[in-house]
Design a protein around this motif. Structure first.
Motif, PDB file in Angstrom:
ATOM      1  N   UNK A 215     -17.274  15.714  26.176  1.00 19.96           N
ATOM      2  CA  UNK A 215     -18.287  14.733  25.710  1.00 19.96           C
ATOM      3  C   UNK A 215     -17.878  13.268  25.763  1.00 19.96           C
ATOM      4  N   UNK A 216     -16.385  12.742  25.562  1.00 17.19           N
ATOM      5  CA  UNK A 216     -16.070  11.570  25.805  1.00 17.19           C
ATOM      6  C   UNK A 216     -16.198  11.123  27.107  1.00 17.19           C
ATOM      7  N   UNK A 217     -15.752  11.962  28.282  1.00 19.09           N
ATOM      8  CA  UNK A 217     -16.095  11.613  29.581  1.00 19.09           C
ATOM      9  C   UNK A 217     -17.663  11.536  29.996  1.00 19.09           C
ATOM     10  N   UNK A 218     -18.445  12.497  29.397  1.00 19.75           N
ATOM     11  CA  UNK A 218     -19.789  12.191  29.633  1.00 19.75           C
ATOM     12  C   UNK A 218     -20.386  11.210  29.219  1.00 19.75           C
ATOM     13  N   UNK A 219     -19.850  10.651  27.941  1.00 20.89           N
ATOM     14  CA  UNK A 219     -20.553   9.574  27.443  1.00 20.89           C
ATOM     15  C   UNK A 219     -20.036   8.231  28.058  1.00 20.89           C
ATOM     16  N   UNK A 220     -18.774   8.316  28.768  1.00 25.03           N
ATOM     17  CA  UNK A 220     -18.529   7.099  29.815  1.00 25.03           C
ATOM     18  C   UNK A 220     -19.392   7.029  30.935  1.00 25.03           C
ATOM     19  N   UNK A 221     -19.596   8.349  31.350  1.00 24.46           N
ATOM     20  CA  UNK A 221     -20.420   8.364  32.496  1.00 24.46           C
ATOM     21  C   UNK A 221     -21.841   7.983  32.338  1.00 24.46           C
ATOM     22  N   UNK A 222     -22.304   8.405  31.145  1.00 27.85           N
ATOM     23  CA  UNK A 222     -23.823   8.031  30.770  1.00 27.85           C
ATOM     24  C   UNK A 222     -23.919   6.570  30.469  1.00 27.85           C
TER      25      UNK A 222
ATOM     26  N   UNK B 102     -23.550  14.028  39.673  1.00 20.90           N
ATOM     27  CA  UNK B 102     -23.855  13.841  38.201  1.00 20.90           C
ATOM     28  C   UNK B 102     -23.951  15.472  37.619  1.00 20.90           C
ATOM     29  N   UNK B 103     -24.567  16.095  38.187  1.00 22.17           N
ATOM     30  CA  UNK B 103     -24.887  17.695  37.741  1.00 22.17           C
ATOM     31  C   UNK B 103     -23.753  18.446  38.122  1.00 22.17           C
ATOM     32  N   UNK B 104     -22.774  18.258  38.858  1.00 21.64           N
ATOM     33  CA  UNK B 104     -21.538  19.074  39.079  1.00 21.64           C
ATOM     34  C   UNK B 104     -20.618  18.695  37.864  1.00 21.64           C
ATOM     35  N   UNK B 105     -20.424  17.360  37.616  1.00 20.82           N
ATOM     36  CA  UNK B 105     -19.577  16.585  36.569  1.00 20.82           C
ATOM     37  C   UNK B 105     -20.158  17.301  35.548  1.00 20.82           C
ATOM     38  N   UNK B 106     -21.447  17.058  34.776  1.00 23.91           N
ATOM     39  CA  UNK B 106     -21.932  17.546  33.727  1.00 23.91           C
ATOM     40  C   UNK B 106     -21.578  19.203  33.513  1.00 23.91           C
ATOM     41  N   UNK B 107     -21.664  19.806  34.505  1.00 23.30           N
ATOM     42  CA  UNK B 107     -21.447  21.313  34.409  1.00 23.30           C
ATOM     43  C   UNK B 107     -19.653  21.604  34.230  1.00 23.30           C
TER      44      UNK B 107
ATOM     45  N   UNK C  24     -33.049  15.966  28.090  1.00 29.55           N
ATOM     46  CA  UNK C  24     -33.527  17.135  28.560  1.00 29.55           C
ATOM     47  C   UNK C  24     -32.832  17.914  29.640  1.00 29.55           C
ATOM     48  N   UNK C  25     -32.213  17.115  30.664  1.00 39.12           N
ATOM     49  CA  UNK C  25     -31.789  17.606  31.810  1.00 39.12           C
ATOM     50  C   UNK C  25     -30.287  17.152  31.940  1.00 39.12           C
ATOM     51  N   UNK C  26     -29.739  16.517  31.038  1.00 40.27           N
ATOM     52  CA  UNK C  26     -28.220  16.262  31.039  1.00 40.27           C
ATOM     53  C   UNK C  26     -27.873  15.126  31.988  1.00 40.27           C
ATOM     54  N   UNK C  27     -26.828  14.982  32.377  1.00 40.99           N
ATOM     55  CA  UNK C  27     -26.181  13.783  33.167  1.00 40.99           C
ATOM     56  C   UNK C  27     -27.085  13.634  34.705  1.00 40.99           C
ATOM     57  N   UNK C  28     -27.546  14.704  35.182  1.00 39.39           N
ATOM     58  CA  UNK C  28     -28.263  14.809  36.492  1.00 39.39           C
ATOM     59  C   UNK C  28     -29.703  14.197  36.251  1.00 39.39           C
ATOM     60  N   UNK C  29     -30.287  14.411  35.020  1.00 35.56           N
ATOM     61  CA  UNK C  29     -31.444  13.888  34.782  1.00 35.56           C
ATOM     62  C   UNK C  29     -31.452  12.390  34.501  1.00 35.56           C
ATOM     63  N   UNK C  30     -30.567  11.894  33.820  1.00 40.19           N
ATOM     64  CA  UNK C  30     -30.362  10.543  33.582  1.00 40.19           C
ATOM     65  C   UNK C  30     -30.080   9.881  34.823  1.00 40.19           C
ATOM     66  N   UNK C  31     -29.315  10.384  35.844  1.00 40.61           N
ATOM     67  CA  UNK C  31     -28.970   9.763  37.258  1.00 40.61           C
ATOM     68  C   UNK C  31     -30.298   9.560  38.237  1.00 40.61           C
ATOM     69  N   UNK C  32     -30.837  10.787  37.926  1.00 43.47           N
ATOM     70  CA  UNK C  32     -32.213  11.081  38.919  1.00 43.47           C
ATOM     71  C   UNK C  32     -33.265   9.983  38.304  1.00 43.47           C
ATOM     72  N   UNK C  33     -33.400   9.679  36.897  1.00 47.96           N
ATOM     73  CA  UNK C  33     -34.316   8.755  36.674  1.00 47.96           C
ATOM     74  C   UNK C  33     -33.898   7.230  36.766  1.00 47.96           C
ATOM     75  N   UNK C  34     -32.648   7.017  36.923  1.00 45.89           N
ATOM     76  CA  UNK C  34     -32.280   5.730  37.026  1.00 45.89           C
ATOM     77  C   UNK C  34     -32.364   5.520  38.574  1.00 45.89           C
TER      78      UNK C  34
END
Length: 283
Positions: free
Chosen positions: A72-79, A58-63, A151-161
Motif C-alpha cells: 500500500x505504501x508503494x501504491x500510494x507513492x505511485x498513485x 501500472x496493472x502489473x505493478x498493482x498485481x 474501481x480498477x486499481x492503479x491501471x484505472x487511474x493511469x488509463x484515465x490520466x
C-alpha cells in the motif's frame, strides 16, 4: 491506505519533480505521436499504443504490490502523480495575485489554466475563467482519477490520466478527425465523474437548476462541475460568445475566487478522505 497516503502527499508536498512524472511522460509520447496521426483511425491506433504503454505497467505493478504487506505504501507513492489538487488550488490563487499586479499579468497567469485565448479578457472574465478551470479540474484532476483507482486499481487511474492528457493535447475541435478519438474517449470516461462532481458540489435544492445550466456548455460533461460552482458561489461564469452559467448572478469578486479555492480544497480533500475510508472498510 494507499489512497489516503496519496492524499496526504498531495496536501503536504504537491507534485513530484517533472523528471520522471508519469503525466509528463504521457505528454512526451503524445507529442511524439501527433505528427504521425493522419486521421481518426490512425489517431485511435496511436492512442491505443500509448494507453497500453502506460496502463500495462501500472496493472502489473498493482498485481505485484497489492498482496505485499507494505504494498500500500508503494501504491500510494505511485498513485500520487496521477491526480492533483494542491497545485490546482495554488495556481488559481496565483491568478488573483497576478491581477493585483495588473490585468495583463492576470491574463498571462490564467492562460496557464485554460485553453481559450486570454488576451482580450476583462478582469471579471479572468476570474470567471479561473473558477471554471477550478471546477472542471475538481472532476478531471481529482475525482475521476481517484474514482477509477477505487474501481480498477492503479491501471484505472493511469488509463484515465492518459486519456485526459490525450484529450488536452489532441482533442481540440480544430484538429478534426485526427483528435476525435481522444476527445470521444475522454468524454466517455468523464460521464460519471463529471456528474458526480456536479451533484456533490451543488446544494441538493439547486439540482434542478444545475441540470439546466449543465446543458449550456458544448462539452457534455464540463457544464456539471462548472454549473455547480456557479450556483454554489452565486456568481456568473461564462465563456464569451459561447455560454453563460447562472447568467443573472454577479461576476465573481476576489472574495468569490478565494472562497471558491477554499471550497474546492475542503470538498476535494474531504471527498478523497471519504473515498479512502470507504475503500478500507469494503476492502
Amino acid at each position: 491506505m494507499s489512497l489516503l497516503l496519496a492524499l496526504l502527499l498531495d496536501a503536504l508536498l504537491g507534485e513530484p519533480p517533472a523528471r520522471g512524472h508519469p503525466v509528463v511522460l504521457m505528454g512526451r509520447y503524445l507529442a511524439w505521436a501527433w505528427p504521425r496521426v493522419r486521421g481518426f483511425w490512425s489517431g485511435a491506433l496511436y492512442w491505443g499504443l500509448g494507453a497500453l504503454l502506460f496502463t500495462l505497467p501500472a496493472l502489473l505493478l498493482d498485481l505485484l504490490l497489492r498482496p505485499l504487506g507494505l504494498g500500500w505504501l508503494l501504491l500510494g507513492l505511485l498513485l500520487k502523480p496521477l491526480f492533483s489538487l494542491r497545485m490546482l488550488l495554488l495556481e488559481v490563487l496565483e491568478v488573483e495575485r497576478a491581477l493585483g499586479k495588473g490585468l495583463e499579468a492576470g491574463r498571462r497567469q490564467v492562460a496557464r489554466l485554460v485553453s481559450r485565448p486570454t488576451g482580450g479578457l476583462s478582469e471579471e472574465e479572468v476570474r470567471e475563467a479561473a473558477l471554471e478551470s477550478l471546477a472542471e479540474n475538481l472532476s478531471d484532476s481529482l475525482l475521476a482519477p481517484l474514482l477509477y483507482y477505487a474501481l480498477l486499481g492503479l491501471a484505472g487511474a493511469a488509463l484515465y490520466r492518459y486519456a485526459n492528457t490525450a484529450d488536452a493535447m489532441w482533442g481540440y475541435p480544430e484538429h478534426g478527425e485526427r483528435g476525435a478519438f481522444a476527445a470521444r474517449v475522454d468524454d466517455l470516461l468523464n460521464l460519471l465523474p463529471a456528474r458526480l462532481a456536479g451533484f456533490l458540489l451543488c446544494p441538493p435544492g439547486l439540482w434542478p437548476r444545475l441540470l439546466q445550466e449543465a446543458r449550456k456548455t458544448p462539452s457534455p460533461n464540463a457544464g456539471f462541475p462548472m454549473g455547480a460552482m456557479a450556483l454554489r458561489l452565486g456568481v456568473r461564469l461564462r465563456k464569451p460568445g459561447v455560454y453563460a452559467l447562472n447568467p443573472t448572478a454577479p461576476s465573481p469578486t476576489p472574495a468569490h475566487l478565494r472562497r471558491g479555492v477554499w471550497l474546492a480544497g475542503a470538498w476535494g480533500y474531504g471527498l478523497g478522505l471519504a473515498l479512502g475510508i470507504l475503500l478500507e472498510v469494503v476492502g
